[in-house]
Design an enzyme around this catalytic site. Sequence first.
Site, mmCIF file in Angstrom:
data_model
loop_
_atom_site.group_PDB
_atom_site.id
_atom_site.type_symbol
_atom_site.label_atom_id
_atom_site.label_comp_id
_atom_site.label_asym_id
_atom_site.label_seq_id
_atom_site.Cartn_x
_atom_site.Cartn_y
_atom_site.Cartn_z
ATOM 1 N N ASP A 15 0.843 -1.194 0.000
ATOM 2 C CA ASP A 15 0.000 0.000 0.000
ATOM 3 C C ASP A 15 0.880 1.247 0.000
ATOM 4 O O ASP A 15 2.076 1.185 0.314
ATOM 5 C CB ASP A 15 -0.934 0.011 1.207
ATOM 6 N N GLU B 239 -0.109 -0.779 5.746
ATOM 7 C CA GLU B 239 0.900 -0.261 6.660
ATOM 8 C C GLU B 239 0.782 1.237 6.864
ATOM 9 O O GLU B 239 0.938 1.738 7.981
ATOM 10 C CB GLU B 239 2.293 -0.613 6.122
#
Length: 455
Positions: free
Chosen positions: A89, A156
């Site tokens: 991400d 994250e």
Amino acid sequence: MRDIARTVEGLADGLRSDLVELARIPSIAFPGHPEAPVLRARDQVAELLRAAGMESVGALEMPGSYPVVTGSLPAPEGAPTVLLYAHYDVQPPGDQSHWDSPPFEPTEFDAGPLGPAIRARGIADDKANILVHIGALRVFGGRPPVGVKVVIEGQEEYGGPFDTYPPSDPDLFGSDAMVIADMGNVRPGVPTFTVALRGDAEVVVEVRTLDGPRHSGEFGGAAPDALIALLHALSTLHDADGNVAVPGLLSEEWDGTTLDEAEFRRMAGVRPDAPLIGTGSLGRRLWTGPAITVMGLDAPAVDTAAAAVVPYARAKINLRVHPRQDAAEAQRALVRHLEGLRPFGVPLSVHAGDSGSGFAAQTGGPAYRAAADAMREAWGAEPVHMASGGAIPLVAGLAKAVPGAEILLFGAQDSESNLHAPNERVLVDELKRAVVAEAVFFQEYARRYREREDA
């Protein structure tokens, strides 16, 4: 080892192409952003791992979070197992007018003496490091000399339940060493271990003094102003030099490599007429001392403000914590300090938010020594130590889940990669060298591990 460098050179075009394709995907795992691109990135990462020889590629699903891509390869007889971490991400791009090219159209450019570079959101943080792991597996045709477990996170940047998950399932993370590839070099060309991470915590403080706004001419001077009371409270968090002045927060000198003031001012965008705050070395101020930032303030906006005594004000405070201090303990110290204040006799309401402890690495084991040799080979220079003020709560969770594993933090980023900022970029040379370093580490760690077992 020279064979590995030549092999990586032969793999470089394919790695660069795969990185560009992965960086095209706007995998922003934040509320309000579409889910489909994040899942598309998950699928692409899983396919890259399968093609690189990983077995048992799957996904760890948990409520309130995007999937964690997992995979494993059994260790050869007598070899250790290494866990490889990265995340797929990315941060939102922010104001796209500040970018030199569209953030999700990866663009190659010449970075002058630093060589070719690629610009895109998330290309350094952290998609290049996914390709470091893929590249190291490709070097050995999917059969490295160590066992491998892969954990590629999908949320994250925003955070989620995975941060604290590892201790609840230690077998999933069981390994002899871990490579946390969400870091990079202090400067391009300088191989760097990140050996400490600050923890962080959040605190909200609010003040209510009146039932509502009151005319500042009729009531000002006696009616308690909530905003002024709050500002007085916030002013106690630092001394006259800008050092944190809250009792109970650990601080000590940093003895590793650090940035110089000119580098830091350039990277932080400090205006020429603004001084840096605090005293002591930059390493202490940034990494091994506490830092307090007021992240937000609820108060009347200047352009629409009325001539009235303010009845309510609120501030959100971010606390960065010494790597070895428990973040919850540090948060309690800040809460105690604020609760003990009575500016003009006005009580404060203080609320503790999230907290996550930092990490301090042990650097004397066989994995660390093998990685140091690998980095010397890859960069042709002696590795240095630095720390990071940014928290990675998962690392503390991994250390708790597998206390015997050595944890190594390095990767393809560098301190001028513009992480979380416009024009994020990765240097092609740093990417290739990081692949060489990880592949040589596999080889050297397996050798050292067998020698230790045979001793």
